[in-house]
Design an enzyme around this catalytic site. Structure first.
Site, short mmCIF file in Angstrom:
data_model
loop_
_atom_site.label_atom_id
_atom_site.label_comp_id
_atom_site.label_asym_id
_atom_site.label_seq_id
_atom_site.Cartn_x
_atom_site.Cartn_y
_atom_site.Cartn_z
N ALA A 68 9.49 66.40 45.88
CA ALA A 68 8.30 65.55 45.97
C ALA A 68 8.69 64.17 45.45
CB ALA A 68 7.15 66.16 45.18
N SER A 70 8.99 59.81 45.39
CA SER A 70 7.93 58.81 45.30
C SER A 70 7.56 58.27 46.68
CB SER A 70 8.35 57.67 44.37
OG SER A 70 9.44 56.97 44.93
N ARG A 74 9.79 66.29 50.88
CA ARG A 74 10.79 66.94 51.73
C ARG A 74 10.93 68.38 51.31
NH1 ARG A 74 12.58 62.30 48.53
NH2 ARG A 74 11.75 60.64 49.82
N GLU A 186 17.13 65.38 37.34
CA GLU A 186 17.28 64.89 38.71
C GLU A 186 18.70 64.36 38.94
OE1 GLU A 186 14.55 61.73 39.40
OE2 GLU A 186 15.03 61.55 41.53
N VAL A 212 25.39 57.67 42.08
CA VAL A 212 24.25 56.80 41.83
C VAL A 212 23.22 57.15 42.90
CG1 VAL A 212 23.42 54.44 41.59
CG2 VAL A 212 25.79 54.95 41.06
N GLY A 216 13.04 55.48 45.38
CA GLY A 216 12.04 54.43 45.50
C GLY A 216 11.56 54.00 44.12
O1 LIG Z 1 17.67 64.79 51.57
C1 LIG Z 1 17.91 63.59 51.53
N1 LIG Z 1 19.00 63.07 52.11
C2 LIG Z 1 19.31 61.76 52.07
N2 LIG Z 1 18.53 60.85 51.50
C3 LIG Z 1 17.42 61.29 50.91
C4 LIG Z 1 17.05 62.65 50.88
N3 LIG Z 1 15.90 62.77 50.21
C5 LIG Z 1 15.57 61.52 49.83
N4 LIG Z 1 16.47 60.64 50.26
C6 LIG Z 1 16.46 59.18 50.09
O2 LIG Z 1 15.85 58.84 48.87
C7 LIG Z 1 15.15 57.61 49.03
C8 LIG Z 1 13.73 57.81 48.67
O3 LIG Z 1 13.59 58.02 47.33
P1 LIG Z 1 12.43 58.94 46.78
O4 LIG Z 1 11.21 58.84 47.62
O5 LIG Z 1 12.99 60.30 46.60
O6 LIG Z 1 12.13 58.24 45.41
P2 LIG Z 1 12.31 58.76 43.92
O7 LIG Z 1 13.59 59.56 43.90
O8 LIG Z 1 12.42 57.52 43.11
O9 LIG Z 1 11.12 59.59 43.63
C9 LIG Z 1 15.27 57.23 50.49
O10 LIG Z 1 16.33 56.32 50.60
C10 LIG Z 1 15.62 58.52 51.16
O11 LIG Z 1 16.35 58.34 52.34
CA LIG Z 2 14.67 61.02 45.19
#
Ligand SMILES: O=c1[nH]cnc2c1ncn2[C@@H]1O[C@H](COP(=O)(O)OP(=O)(O)O)[C@@H](O)[C@H]1O
Ligand SMILES: [Ca+2]
Length: 494
Positions: A68, A70, A74, A186, A212, A216
């Site tokens: 879940a 930000s 997925r 995480e 790294v 978002g």
């Molecule tokens: O399964 C994945 N494969 C590749 N990139 C992912 C995957 N899940 C998330 N991302 C990438 O993570 C970024 C979004 O970050 P997210 O919404 O997870 O924010 P957060 O980690 O700060 O909560 C986007 O660039 C998205 O493409």
């Molecule tokens: Ca993420």
């Protein structure tokens, strides 16, 4: 008329001996054959009944992990063999489905937040064999979006998600499997994912890679350090996450430096940069006058009359990184007064994921696929076409899930993007979503500043941009849920 003579039984047998033989011999041979045959069950492909917890049956175990995030939600479904190798689900090595927006966009309506996961849940369940569903754990890890909302609101959302899983799912579920992940978990899971897929787990810390993950809302840095460096690590103060986690993986003890920087994910950083700039913004592409909403706040986002400037925008990004910076009380800090982990061999190969990959991919175009003559001319004019990769504009290899680049490539891409007004950028970068276009200079400048000024990575150092990692005959998403699934599967199969 001559009456037939009454025959005795032996006479009858003698007279019909050929028929008797023709019937009894095959019958005898058939019974002998059946008797000697190995005793296999007659049902087809039965799943062995000896099942351990964790969706384990025979040699397969499944795990369903919701990310879940930000900016989106997925689901990943993985299937492991008894040695924790990934096995096929159809043609792939995982099921991966996503949808936008993330749970935090439904802060006012927890039920709607939970409902947004229902289609993903349905899809995930459909690939887990029916007889394994009630043995297959489902976990939900929420990241920066819910961290930002505060405990009360995020707990209401998590509770609605728990109810969804309780009532609408046939997977194995416990209420404490739906949580907000802390940033260090995480980062650690992301490190496990990438090192697992590269086959580095079980090797010395010096042969692992650092990661790294630019989300978002937050960005995580994680890499393994030596035992000696662990002893020198600053102790976490009350309420702080500890800098080093101990992980025991494939017979090897790792000391993992991890830090998660909340508010410094790519979308959150826009708000931080807009906060430190005055009226006309140095990062917004020329001609754009609007506002930027992040969380429950709205910021003015208006270009200056002369348009964006890379060098000024980079200075603003650095200001945002350093804003309100507490003193560095440790030997060496990144930004925000955070210990840098001391560097070392576990950080010399860096895999840089998520928004780093996404933005780089969006500013990379293949000539023959996307460009009209007019666009091509414009790109030549603005020196977008690099002589080292004449077949494409931009700096990654679009056909591959991983690319070797340097932080300086982000600087170069930023310089080019910053020169454009928003209209020209639309034509030059058709892959960039319309609502991201005004921020293209800002995003690329921030990505460069974060690597070079924030993390002190040399602008010319080779780094690997990664979206997926090739594994066996497929590629697997380079995202934290696999690390979580490995933890689930290894704890339930031991
Ligand atoms: O399964 C994945 N494969 C590749 N990139 C992912 C995957 N899940 C998330 N991302 C990438 O993570 C970024 C979004 O970050 P997210 O919404 O997870 O924010 P957060 O980690 O700060 O909560 C986007 O660039 C998205 O493409
Ligand atoms: Ca993420």
């Amino acid at each position: 008329m001559k009456r037939a003579r009454q025959e005795s039984i032996p006479d009858k047998i003698h007279r019909y001996r050929a028929v008797v033989l023709a019937v009894t011999v095959p019958l005898f041979l058939l019974s002998l054959f059946l008797f000697l045959m190995p005793r296999t069950p007659t049902t087809i492909a039965v799943v062995r009944t000896k099942q351990r917890p964790g969706g384990y049956a025979g040699s397969k175990s499944y795990a369903v992990i919701f990310d879940a995030g930000s900016s989106g939600s997925r689901v990943h479904v993985y299937c492991f063999d008894e040695n924790l190798n990934l096995m096929h689900i159809g043609d792939e090595l995982e099921l991966f489905e996503q949808r936008k927006p993330g749970l935090s966009a439904y802060a006012e309506d927890p039920q709607q937040a939970a409902d947004s996961l229902a289609p993903l849940l349905e899809k995930a369940e459909s690939v887990v064999p029916k007889e394994l569903r009630n043995k297959t754990p489902v976990r939900v890890g929420a990241t920066a979006g819910l961290r930002n909302l505060g405990t009360e609101t995020s707990e209401r959302i998590l509770q609605a998600v728990r109810e969804l899983l309780q009532h609408k799912s046939s997977l194995k579920f416990q209420p404490d499997w739906v949580t907000v992940l802390d940033g260090t978990q995480e980062g650690a899971f992301q490190w496990v994912t990438i090192n697992y897929l590269l086959g580095r787990l079980g090797k010395s810390y010096a042969n692992t890679v650092g990661v790294v993950d630019l989300g978002g809302g937050s960005v995580q840095m994680a890499y393994a350090i030596s035992e000696g460096d662990d002893e020198k690590a600053p102790k976490a103060l009350n309420g702080e996450d500890s800098y080093v986690q101990k992980l025991f993986l494939k017979g090897t003890q790792y000391y993992l430096y991890v830090h998660s920087y909340l508010h410094f994910g790519l979308l959150a950083s826009r708000a931080e940069i807009l906060k430190v700039t005055d009226e006309g913004n140095n990062c917004i592409l020329g001609g754009y006058h609007g506002s930027y909403k992040y969380g429950d706040k709205t910021y003015k986002a208006s270009a200056s009359s002369s348009g964006a400037s890379f060098s000024k925008c980079k200075d603003d990004a650095i200001k945002a990184l350093r804003n309100n910076e507490p003193a560095c009380t440790h030997m060496k800090c990144t930004f925000g007064g955070i210990w840098n982990g001391g560097g070392g061999d576990g950080q010399k190969n860096l895999f840089v994921a998520s928004f780093f990959f996404d933005r780089a991919a969006e500013v990379t175009l293949l000539h023959n696929v996307f460009l009209t003559t007019q666009m091509y001319t414009r790109l030549v004019l603005h020196k977008f076409i690099s002589s080292s990769r004449p077949h494409q504009v931009g700096f990654i290899d679009r056909d591959k899930p991983m690319s070797n680049v340097k932080p300086a490539d982000f600087e170069e891409a930023a310089m080019r993007a910053c020169q454009l007004n928003v209209e020209d950028a639309k034509a030059a970068f058709p892959l960039v979503q319309a609502d991201n276009l005004p921020y293209l200079c800002m995003d690329l400048a921030y990505q460069y500043a974060l690597l070079v000024d924030g993390f002190a990575i040399d602008a010319q150092q080779d780094i690997t941009l990664v979206k997926q990692v090739p594994y066996g005959d497929a590629s697997v998403e380079a995202a934290w849920p696999l690390g979580s699934a490995i933890e689930v599967a290894s704890s339930s199969s031991s």
